[in-house]
Design an enzyme around this catalytic site. Structure first.
Site, mmCIF file in Angstrom:
data_model
loop_
_atom_site.group_PDB
_atom_site.id
_atom_site.type_symbol
_atom_site.label_atom_id
_atom_site.label_comp_id
_atom_site.label_asym_id
_atom_site.label_seq_id
_atom_site.Cartn_x
_atom_site.Cartn_y
_atom_site.Cartn_z
ATOM 1 N N ASP A 16 6.425 3.351 113.913
ATOM 2 C CA ASP A 16 6.212 3.583 112.476
ATOM 3 C C ASP A 16 4.778 4.033 112.199
ATOM 4 O O ASP A 16 3.855 3.681 112.929
ATOM 5 C CB ASP A 16 6.520 2.281 111.724
ATOM 6 C CG ASP A 16 6.707 2.532 110.239
ATOM 7 O OD1 ASP A 16 6.956 3.694 109.849
ATOM 8 O OD2 ASP A 16 6.605 1.565 109.451
ATOM 9 N N ASN A 64 17.563 7.176 107.692
ATOM 10 C CA ASN A 64 16.568 8.262 107.618
ATOM 11 C C ASN A 64 17.141 9.584 107.090
ATOM 12 O O ASN A 64 16.386 10.478 106.715
ATOM 13 C CB ASN A 64 15.909 8.504 108.990
ATOM 14 C CG ASN A 64 14.887 7.461 109.366
ATOM 15 O OD1 ASN A 64 14.611 7.201 110.535
ATOM 16 N ND2 ASN A 64 14.270 6.814 108.372
#
Ligand code: FPP
Length: 250
Positions: A16, A64
């Site tokens: 991330d 996503n």
């Protein structure tokens, strides 16, 4: 200094912070993803050298897809590029490659490249690099349940054999070692629907470093931290039980 006898067999990483890394430098998010892609090579090589058996990387979640189409398209091109180029290097390094996640929604072209990459590296004997692509842990558990229900409908007696070990054989991660260490870069303190079943007894390591800045030294640091942990798997440690016994005697 790392203890060579206590290297985690299976390490997973939530990569991330690509977007924030780029924003800090007034760059486009895509620049962060590109830099993140380069990091994958370095960390994979380092993990292999450290003797890790399986490295699982969270590359794209089922959620996503909700990102802007431009970013999704960019990431899909990056995966395609990775499969075209980086797999050859992985193959030279004797690494096995595997993708976990739902194949629906991925393009036929990408699925074909994934199949080819998996076949090319299937007989290698080094570390297994697992890419979680269109992956969601809840979806994985639901998919396992669907298969189990189908089997149980055909042979109802079979269900009596169902236990945790059997259940895990229906997960995408079947035949991979138990997850030992789960690392998340980028400062967030959550699992974001990643390996929820597998993380039951994994050690968790969170770092503020954004993925594009996560170096092999940072991986070693995470493993050093892991080696200082006392894994009890719900039991009590021998020293503690000894102390307890002593207290009871006293
Ligand atoms: C999370 O950062 C990262 C992703 C959703 C994508 C991960 C992709 C890569 C590391 C590069 C391409 C990968 C391969 C396998 C070729 P974020 O975008 O959520 O960052 P932010 O939280 O700072 O916005």
């Amino acid at each position: 200094m790392l203890d060579k006898n206590n290297i985690p067999k299976h390490v997973a990483i939530i990569m991330d912070g690509n977007g924030r890394w780029a924003k800090m430098r007034r760059l486009m998010r895509s620049a962060g993803h590109r830099k993140g892609m380069k990091r994958i090579k370095e960390i994979t090589r380092a993990a292999n050298q450290l003797g890790i058996e399986t490295l699982t990387l969270f590359a794209f979640s089922c959620e996503n897809w909700q990102r802007p189409k431009k970013e999704v398209d960019m990431l899909m091109r990056a995966f395609s590029h990775f499969l075209d180029n980086d797999i050859k290097e992985l193959n030279k390094d004797n690494l096995r490659f595997r993708v976990i996640g739902r194949s629906v929604s991925l393009s036929e072209r990408l699925l074909f490249k994934i199949k080819k990459a998996q076949e090319l590296t299937a007989k290698n004997t080094g570390m297994t690099l697992v890419l979680a692509l269109n992956y969601g842990a809840r979806q994985e558990i639901v998919d396992a349940c669907r298969q189990i229900i189908e089997l149980a409908t055909k042979s109802p007696d079979w269900i009596k054999t169902l236990n945790e070990r059997v259940f895990s054989q229906f997960l995408y991660t079947r035949n991979l070692p138990e997850l030992d260490l789960l690392i998340r870069t980028g400062a967030e303190l959550r699992l974001s629907n990643f390996l929820l079943w597998q993380a039951s007894y994994a050690e968790l390591y969170f770092t503020k470093i954004y993925w594009p800045d996560f170096k092999k030294e940072d991986l070693s640091e995470a493993i050093k931290d892991y080696q200082e942990r006392h894994r009890r798997f719900g039991e009590i440690s021998p020293e503690r039980s000894e102390g307890r016994r002593r207290r009871i005697k006293e």
